[in-house]
Design a protein around this motif. Structure first.
Motif, short mmCIF file in Angstrom:
data_model
loop_
_atom_site.label_atom_id
_atom_site.label_comp_id
_atom_site.label_asym_id
_atom_site.label_seq_id
_atom_site.Cartn_x
_atom_site.Cartn_y
_atom_site.Cartn_z
N THR A 91 11.45 6.81 -35.46
CA THR A 91 12.82 7.31 -35.40
C THR A 91 13.75 6.26 -34.79
O THR A 91 13.30 5.19 -34.38
N LYS A 92 15.01 6.61 -34.71
CA LYS A 92 15.99 5.74 -34.04
C LYS A 92 15.73 5.68 -32.54
O LYS A 92 16.31 4.86 -31.84
N LEU A 93 14.87 6.55 -32.05
CA LEU A 93 14.55 6.61 -30.62
C LEU A 93 13.36 5.72 -30.26
O LEU A 93 12.83 5.83 -29.16
N LYS A 94 12.93 4.85 -31.18
CA LYS A 94 11.71 4.08 -30.94
C LYS A 94 11.78 3.18 -29.70
O LYS A 94 10.76 2.88 -29.11
N PHE A 95 12.99 2.81 -29.27
CA PHE A 95 13.11 1.98 -28.07
C PHE A 95 12.70 2.74 -26.82
O PHE A 95 12.41 2.14 -25.80
N ARG A 96 12.69 4.07 -26.89
CA ARG A 96 12.24 4.90 -25.76
C ARG A 96 11.15 5.87 -26.20
O ARG A 96 11.03 6.96 -25.65
N ALA A 97 10.38 5.48 -27.17
CA ALA A 97 9.36 6.37 -27.74
C ALA A 97 8.38 6.86 -26.68
O ALA A 97 8.01 8.04 -26.68
N HIS A 98 7.96 5.99 -25.79
CA HIS A 98 6.99 6.39 -24.76
C HIS A 98 7.55 7.48 -23.85
O HIS A 98 6.88 8.47 -23.58
N GLN A 99 8.78 7.28 -23.39
CA GLN A 99 9.38 8.27 -22.49
C GLN A 99 9.55 9.62 -23.18
O GLN A 99 9.26 10.67 -22.60
N PHE A 100 10.01 9.61 -24.42
CA PHE A 100 10.21 10.86 -25.14
C PHE A 100 8.89 11.54 -25.47
O PHE A 100 8.79 12.77 -25.44
N ALA A 101 7.86 10.76 -25.75
CA ALA A 101 6.55 11.35 -26.02
C ALA A 101 5.98 11.99 -24.76
O ALA A 101 5.40 13.09 -24.82
N ILE A 102 6.14 11.34 -23.62
CA ILE A 102 5.70 11.93 -22.35
C ILE A 102 6.47 13.21 -22.07
O ILE A 102 5.88 14.25 -21.72
N LEU A 103 7.78 13.16 -22.25
CA LEU A 103 8.62 14.34 -22.01
C LEU A 103 8.23 15.50 -22.92
O LEU A 103 8.06 16.63 -22.46
N LEU A 104 8.04 15.22 -24.21
CA LEU A 104 7.66 16.27 -25.14
C LEU A 104 6.29 16.86 -24.80
O LEU A 104 6.10 18.07 -24.86
N THR A 105 5.36 16.01 -24.43
CA THR A 105 4.02 16.48 -24.07
C THR A 105 4.07 17.39 -22.84
O THR A 105 3.44 18.45 -22.83
N ILE A 106 4.81 16.99 -21.83
CA ILE A 106 4.91 17.81 -20.62
C ILE A 106 5.63 19.13 -20.92
O ILE A 106 5.20 20.20 -20.47
N LEU A 107 6.71 19.06 -21.70
CA LEU A 107 7.42 20.30 -22.05
C LEU A 107 6.55 21.24 -22.87
O LEU A 107 6.55 22.45 -22.63
N TYR A 108 5.80 20.69 -23.81
CA TYR A 108 4.93 21.55 -24.61
C TYR A 108 3.81 22.13 -23.74
O TYR A 108 3.43 23.29 -23.89
N GLY A 109 3.28 21.32 -22.82
CA GLY A 109 2.27 21.82 -21.90
C GLY A 109 2.80 22.95 -21.04
O GLY A 109 2.11 23.94 -20.80
N ALA A 110 4.05 22.81 -20.59
CA ALA A 110 4.67 23.86 -19.77
C ALA A 110 4.85 25.14 -20.58
O ALA A 110 4.58 26.24 -20.08
#
Length: 143
Positions: A91-110
């Motif tokens: 996506t256009k967010l690839k420059f912060r892909a790691h941060q967004f993937a961590i955020l999505l994983t934690i949110l989905y876990g919650a």
């Protein structure tokens, strides 16, 4: 992350994922993540999920005994984090892909832990959420 950067993130995500006509992106990157999220949700609806130790011993384990649940969470959410990273890198967010993937994983876990509050014989656990977050960090720091 500020409120405005969160709004920008949501707008870009909607633009890239929901409004794309790129079938390859949807089939190869978005669909596997969605299917895996559904798989996690289905597992969470089972009242008595056998643990690693429970499968090996086939006996009822006393409360407080190590069950292997932490390893299961690390593997389960490590895969989720990997699939999230794969998607965000396209996506256009690839420059912060790691941060967004961590955020999505934690949110989905919650949300998964919250969901388990409503499943008979299951409980929500901060410890499980910790292992979900740890999985995302382990997988994504290694990438």
């Amino acid at each position: 992350m500020t409120y405005f950067s969160l709004i920008k993130f949501i707008n870009v995500l909607i633009e890239d994922i929901l409004m794309t006509s790129n079938t390859k992106f949807l089939l190869w990157y978005v669909l596997p993540l969605i299917l895996y999220a559904i798989f996690i949700f289905q597992i969470s609806t089972i009242s008595e999920v056998p643990t690693i130790r429970g499968i090996l011993t086939q006996e009822k384990l006393p409360k407080g005994v190590w069950t292997g649940d932490d390893i299961e969470h690390i593997v389960e959410y490590g895969i989720f984090a990997f699939l999230s990273l794969r998607m965000f890198k396209q996506t256009k967010l690839k420059f912060r892909a790691h941060q967004f993937a961590i955020l999505l994983t934690i949110l989905y876990g919650a949300t998964d832990e919250l969901h388990q509050l409503f499943v008979p014989e299951r409980t929500a656990s901060i410890k499980d959420l910790f292992f979900d977050a740890l999985a995302s960090l382990i997988v994504l720091v290694r990438r």
